[in-house]
Motif scaffolding. Structure first.
Motif, PDB file in Angstrom:
ATOM      1  N   LEU A  66      63.568  17.087 -18.606  1.00  0.00           N
ATOM      2  CA  LEU A  66      64.736  17.418 -19.424  1.00  0.00           C
ATOM      3  C   LEU A  66      64.556  18.650 -20.302  1.00  0.00           C
ATOM      4  O   LEU A  66      65.500  19.418 -20.505  1.00  0.00           O
ATOM      5  N   ILE A  67      63.379  18.850 -20.849  1.00  0.00           N
ATOM      6  CA  ILE A  67      63.196  19.848 -21.901  1.00  0.00           C
ATOM      7  C   ILE A  67      63.405  21.271 -21.379  1.00  0.00           C
ATOM      8  O   ILE A  67      63.067  21.586 -20.233  1.00  0.00           O
ATOM      9  N   ALA A  68      63.965  22.104 -22.207  1.00  0.00           N
ATOM     10  CA  ALA A  68      64.282  23.472 -21.824  1.00  0.00           C
ATOM     11  C   ALA A  68      63.022  24.302 -21.604  1.00  0.00           C
ATOM     12  O   ALA A  68      61.983  24.078 -22.224  1.00  0.00           O
ATOM     13  N   GLY A  69      63.138  25.267 -20.697  1.00  0.00           N
ATOM     14  CA  GLY A  69      62.112  26.265 -20.467  1.00  0.00           C
ATOM     15  C   GLY A  69      62.663  27.641 -20.799  1.00  0.00           C
ATOM     16  O   GLY A  69      63.829  27.783 -21.195  1.00  0.00           O
ATOM     17  N   PRO A  70      61.868  28.695 -20.650  1.00  0.00           N
ATOM     18  CA  PRO A  70      62.336  30.041 -21.001  1.00  0.00           C
ATOM     19  C   PRO A  70      63.637  30.437 -20.304  1.00  0.00           C
ATOM     20  O   PRO A  70      64.502  31.093 -20.893  1.00  0.00           O
ATOM     21  N   GLY A  71      63.805  30.034 -19.043  1.00  0.00           N
ATOM     22  CA  GLY A  71      64.997  30.410 -18.289  1.00  0.00           C
ATOM     23  C   GLY A  71      66.264  29.734 -18.746  1.00  0.00           C
ATOM     24  O   GLY A  71      67.354  30.084 -18.272  1.00  0.00           O
ATOM     25  N   ASP A  72      66.159  28.771 -19.657  1.00  0.00           N
ATOM     26  CA  ASP A  72      67.339  28.071 -20.147  1.00  0.00           C
ATOM     27  C   ASP A  72      67.957  28.753 -21.360  1.00  0.00           C
ATOM     28  O   ASP A  72      68.956  28.271 -21.898  1.00  0.00           O
ATOM     29  N   PHE A  73      67.342  29.841 -21.800  1.00  0.00           N
ATOM     30  CA  PHE A  73      67.903  30.664 -22.868  1.00  0.00           C
ATOM     31  C   PHE A  73      68.435  31.946 -22.231  1.00  0.00           C
ATOM     32  O   PHE A  73      68.629  32.004 -21.019  1.00  0.00           O
ATOM     33  N   THR A  74      68.661  32.954 -23.015  1.00  0.00           N
ATOM     34  CA  THR A  74      69.141  34.207 -22.473  1.00  0.00           C
ATOM     35  C   THR A  74      68.023  34.939 -21.734  1.00  0.00           C
ATOM     36  O   THR A  74      66.836  34.604 -21.883  1.00  0.00           O
ATOM     37  N   ALA A  75      68.387  35.938 -20.960  1.00  0.00           N
ATOM     38  CA  ALA A  75      67.396  36.714 -20.217  1.00  0.00           C
ATOM     39  C   ALA A  75      66.417  37.383 -21.179  1.00  0.00           C
ATOM     40  O   ALA A  75      66.805  37.858 -22.245  1.00  0.00           O
ATOM     41  N   GLY A  76      65.159  37.396 -20.804  1.00  0.00           N
ATOM     42  CA  GLY A  76      64.139  38.049 -21.619  1.00  0.00           C
ATOM     43  C   GLY A  76      63.355  37.116 -22.511  1.00  0.00           C
ATOM     44  O   GLY A  76      62.304  37.502 -23.039  1.00  0.00           O
ATOM     45  N   VAL A  77      63.831  35.879 -22.693  1.00  0.00           N
ATOM     46  CA  VAL A  77      63.100  34.907 -23.510  1.00  0.00           C
ATOM     47  C   VAL A  77      61.849  34.471 -22.755  1.00  0.00           C
ATOM     48  O   VAL A  77      61.893  34.235 -21.548  1.00  0.00           O
ATOM     49  N   ARG A  78      60.732  34.357 -23.456  1.00  0.00           N
ATOM     50  CA  ARG A  78      59.470  33.992 -22.821  1.00  0.00           C
ATOM     51  C   ARG A  78      58.747  32.939 -23.665  1.00  0.00           C
ATOM     52  O   ARG A  78      59.131  32.660 -24.804  1.00  0.00           O
ATOM     53  N   LYS A  79      57.689  32.376 -23.095  1.00  0.00           N
ATOM     54  CA  LYS A  79      56.898  31.380 -23.814  1.00  0.00           C
ATOM     55  C   LYS A  79      56.206  32.032 -25.009  1.00  0.00           C
ATOM     56  O   LYS A  79      55.694  33.150 -24.908  1.00  0.00           O
ATOM     57  N   ALA A  80      56.181  31.314 -26.118  1.00  0.00           N
ATOM     58  CA  ALA A  80      55.447  31.773 -27.288  1.00  0.00           C
ATOM     59  C   ALA A  80      54.057  31.144 -27.270  1.00  0.00           C
ATOM     60  O   ALA A  80      53.758  30.283 -26.447  1.00  0.00           O
ATOM     61  N   THR A  81      53.211  31.607 -28.169  1.00  0.00           N
ATOM     62  CA  THR A  81      51.865  31.036 -28.310  1.00  0.00           C
ATOM     63  C   THR A  81      51.704  30.501 -29.726  1.00  0.00           C
ATOM     64  O   THR A  81      51.854  31.274 -30.678  1.00  0.00           O
ATOM     65  N   PRO A  82      51.415  29.181 -29.906  1.00  0.00           N
ATOM     66  CA  PRO A  82      51.298  28.161 -28.849  1.00  0.00           C
ATOM     67  C   PRO A  82      52.649  27.819 -28.242  1.00  0.00           C
ATOM     68  O   PRO A  82      53.683  27.950 -28.904  1.00  0.00           O
TER      69      PRO A  82
END
Length: 278
Positions: A66-82
Motif C-alpha cells: 500500500l505505501i507510496a513510493g517515489p513514483g507516486d508523487f510528482t516527477a523527479g521525486v526520489r528516495k531520501a536518506t534515510p
C-alpha cells in the motif's frame, strides 16, 4: 484545503518531515467526481473487517503493497536518506510538544514511514516529503489515533521534529466523510502551517494529511523549500495519499451494503418478492 489531496487525484514521523512517519494509479486514471444530483457522498467500498490484517506479519506484508513510493508523487521525486523508518518503533508527541521514537504499543500491528525529496532545481530549494501506513488491531483503535492527533495539534501548534527542525503555526482541520469536500475518506485530518530547519532554512509552507480506512491509518506530508508556495507543493504531493487509499480499497474493501429504503441493485429480487413468487 481539506479536500485537495482527496478530490483531485487518483484515487509524520519524528525522524522525518511528516510527523508520525503518511502514483497515480497504474493506468493514471482520475477518480470521477460524484454527481451531486445523485448523492453528495459517493458509495465507496467499505473496509471489510474479515480481510484486514490480524497479525504483525500480515500487516507488514500489506503495508508493503500500500505505501507510496517515489513514483507516486510528482516527477523527479526520489528516495531520501534515510528512506524508511525503524518498523519496530513509531513517533509519539510528548506533552512538551517534542516528537520521540518509541516501541510500538499493543494496539499497533505494524507501521512504516518512507521519506522522499525533490532536489533543488531551477532556483528552487529542496522539498521534503513523507508517506506513512499504520495498521491497528481494530478500526476503533485507528479512529482513536485520529482523535488523538486532533488533540495533539490543538495542544501543540508548534512541534519539534528533532533538534534543529520544527513545525510552527499548525492549524488542524478534521473532516468526516461528506464534510469539507471530503468525499472519499472515512475520516480525514489535515494540518497546515510552516516548517523551519537549521539546515534547510525557512519558514516554508507545510501540510500534512491523515486518513483512516478500517484499521488502517495513512498519511502524507510535504515541507517546502525556497521558491515554493503552497499551491505548488500540493501539486507535488497530491497523488500519494489517494493512491494509498485506492490500493487499500482494492486489497480489503467491499461494496457498501444497501440501506433500508434503498432500491435493490439491478438484476436482484428483494427477499419478500422472492418469497411471494414461491
Amino acid at each position: 484545503m481539506c479536500g485537495v489531496l482527496l478530490t483531485g487525484c487518483t484515487g509524520g514521523d519524528g525522524d522525518g518531515d511528516g510527523k508520525r512517519d503518511g502514483q497515480a494509479s497504474p493506468g493514471g486514471a482520475v477518480v470521477a467526481a460524484p454527481d451531486p444530483a445523485v448523492s453528495p457522498v459517493p458509495a465507496v467500498k467499505e473496509a471489510d473487517p474479515g480481510q484486514q490484517p490480524r497479525t504483525p506479519a500480515q500487516a507488514r506484508a500489506l503495508i508493503a503493497k500500500l505505501i507510496a513510493g517515489p513514483g507516486d508523487f510528482t516527477a523527479g521525486v526520489r528516495k531520501a536518506t534515510p528512506y524508511e523508518s525503524d518498523p519496530g518503533t513509531w513517533s509519539v508527541l510528548r506533552r512538551n510538544c517534542v516528537w520521540n521514537r518509541e516501541r510500538l504499543p499493543r494496539d499497533v500491528l505494524a507501521t512504516l514511514t518512507r521519506h522522499f525529496e525533490l532536489p533543488p532545481a531551477a532556483g528552487k530549494g529542496r522539498v521534503r516529503l513523507s508517506a506513512t501506513v499504520t495498521f491497528h488491531r481494530t478500526g476503533a483503535e485507528a479512529a482513536w489515533e485520529q482523535a488523538r492527533m486532533v488533540e495533539e495539534a490543538l495542544h501543540c501548534d508548534e512541534q519539534v521534529l528533532r533538534q534543529g527542525e520544527r513545525l510552527t503555526k499548525l492549524m488542524p482541520q478534521p473532516a468526516r466523510l461528506g464534510e469539507a469536500a471530503n468525499l472519499y475518506s472515512e475520516d480525514s485530518l489535515m494540518e497546515s502551517g510552516e516548517c523551519v530547519s537549521d539546515e534547510h532554512g525557512g519558514p516554508y509552507p507545510y501540510t500534512w494529511q491523515q486518513v483512516t480506512y478500517g484499521s488502517m491509518v495513512a498519511s502524507a506530508s510535504v515541507c517546502g523549500g525556497r521558491g515554493y508556495d503552497i499551491s505548488q507543493l500540493m501539486k507535488i504531493v497530491v497523488n500519494a495519499l489517494p493512491t494509498m487509499q485506492i490500493r487499500a480499497r482494492e486489497e480489503f474493501g467491499r461494496e457498501p451494503e444497501a440501506k433500508a429504503g434503498s432500491p435493490a441493485p439491478t438484476g436482484t429480487v428483494s427477499p419478500s418478492a422472492a418469497k411471494e413468487g414461491e
